[in-house]
Design a protein around this motif. Sequence first.
Motif, PDB file in Angstrom:
ATOM      1  N   GLU A  84       0.874  -1.104  -0.021  1.00 57.76           N
ATOM      2  CA  GLU A  84      -0.099   0.020   0.108  1.00 57.76           C
ATOM      3  C   GLU A  84       0.933   1.278   0.105  1.00 57.76           C
ATOM      4  OE1 GLU A  84      -3.916   1.658  -0.424  1.00 57.76           O
ATOM      5  OE2 GLU A  84      -3.206  -0.556  -0.170  1.00 57.76           O
ATOM      6  N   HIS A  86       2.972   4.534  -0.613  1.00 58.18           N
ATOM      7  CA  HIS A  86       2.839   5.657  -1.394  1.00 58.18           C
ATOM      8  C   HIS A  86       3.989   5.743  -2.491  1.00 58.18           C
ATOM      9  CE1 HIS A  86       1.201   9.810  -2.407  1.00 58.18           C
ATOM     10  NE2 HIS A  86       2.471  10.144  -2.757  1.00 58.18           N
ATOM     11  N   LEU A  88       5.516   3.256  -3.866  1.00 59.94           N
ATOM     12  CA  LEU A  88       5.121   2.231  -4.922  1.00 59.94           C
ATOM     13  C   LEU A  88       3.585   2.310  -5.685  1.00 59.94           C
ATOM     14  CD1 LEU A  88       5.776  -0.899  -5.643  1.00 59.94           C
ATOM     15  CD2 LEU A  88       4.024  -1.581  -4.149  1.00 59.94           C
ATOM     16  N   ASN A  89       2.776   3.049  -5.207  1.00 59.49           N
ATOM     17  CA  ASN A  89       1.469   3.357  -6.012  1.00 59.49           C
ATOM     18  C   ASN A  89       0.960   4.624  -6.532  1.00 59.49           C
ATOM     19  OD1 ASN A  89       0.624   0.460  -5.604  1.00 59.49           O
ATOM     20  ND2 ASN A  89       0.272   0.896  -3.715  1.00 59.49           N
ATOM     21  N   ASP A  90       1.714   5.657  -5.799  1.00 57.52           N
ATOM     22  CA  ASP A  90       1.188   7.055  -6.097  1.00 57.52           C
ATOM     23  C   ASP A  90       2.287   8.008  -6.564  1.00 57.52           C
ATOM     24  OD1 ASP A  90      -1.633   6.826  -5.269  1.00 57.52           O
ATOM     25  OD2 ASP A  90      -0.626   5.980  -3.482  1.00 57.52           O
ATOM     26  N   ALA A 105       7.680  -5.456  -3.437  1.00 57.32           N
ATOM     27  CA  ALA A 105       6.231  -5.136  -2.719  1.00 57.32           C
ATOM     28  C   ALA A 105       6.289  -6.359  -1.680  1.00 57.32           C
ATOM     29  CB  ALA A 105       5.080  -4.970  -3.404  1.00 57.32           C
ATOM     30  N   GLU A 144      -0.227   5.436   4.860  1.00 52.45           N
ATOM     31  CA  GLU A 144      -1.359   5.791   3.985  1.00 52.45           C
ATOM     32  C   GLU A 144      -2.648   5.393   4.385  1.00 52.45           C
ATOM     33  OE1 GLU A 144       2.716   4.887   1.923  1.00 52.45           O
ATOM     34  OE2 GLU A 144       1.506   3.723   3.311  1.00 52.45           O
TER      35      GLU A 144
END
Length: 337
Positions: A84, A86, A88-90, A105, A144
């Motif tokens: 989850e 940030h 990695l994803n955002d 991950a 997050e």
Amino acid sequence: MTRGFHSDNASGIHPRILEAIARANTGHAPAYGSDRWTAELDERVRELFGEHAEVFPVFNGTGANVLAAQAMLEPWEALIAGGESHMLNDESTAPQRVGGTRMLAIDHVDAKVSPAGMAAVFDEYDGTVHRPKPAALTIAQATEMGTVYSPDELAALRAEADRRGARLHIDGARLANAAVSLGVSLTEAAAGADCLSFGGTKNGLLGAEALITVDPRLGERARWLRKSSTQLASKMRFLSAQLLALLEGDLWHENATRANAAATLLAERLADLGITPAHPVQANAVFIPVPAEKLPAIAAELPVHPWTATVVRAVASFDTEDEDVEALVRGLAQHLR
């Protein structure tokens, strides 16, 4: 409603920060960090994080995180992050495109990772040149999902990193909120980190963040990498003046306390409606479960952010008032009745 809960990035600038910018806007000053505001910020960061700490003001959190990854890693190494995360994803492809960073991950619970999850990555690595070599872990404090790592949890991750010869980075976009939640200093909330991204924009600043290195070897690398990562400000005094105003007194604590208190109030008022947040409320974010069929209308008509198909996120800011919380609760009650 003029103050909402979409994000703490949506809030305005604290008046004391505007005053600090105005004070810095007098005459000329040396460029690229050779000004007195940056020198004072350097001194304050050393007071807070230790004699070897260095601070590198940057334009945004993405810049701080990408710079941190580059400072920690060699080109053949990889950065471990919770699923989850940030980073990695955002951060879009910024870690890969700008920093050349490969990310791995691992599992999480409420966005918090464990030493065991970190250890598994190292144990699975076969030691060959054909696979990226795990070399560092990044975590967010607060996470997050609005949760906070305790001092014991930070110590356990640090111990595992030491066993593996790995670096530890803390994404501290909401470090002030975590420190207030734990009742500790900023330093204690980031204990064990080799470097940290320190957030200002979410806590009342105008586009000012920083990478803080605790390990002097990382500071030496960051000094060169910041320029090549397009994060070296020419008129750095205006970034440094904001960060200094946040850190030299109690403003960081005052702002985060207000935001956290508003989130706590929201969780309490949701309980009156029989709603239990999807994740523990430990900082300034509340994740509110709602029926899937009602989420589109709620997200369209109320100042919240759709998180999943059945959860909306509400984030309180430094200027959130109790009346904003009550208005949101009334709106939710109308949609959910």
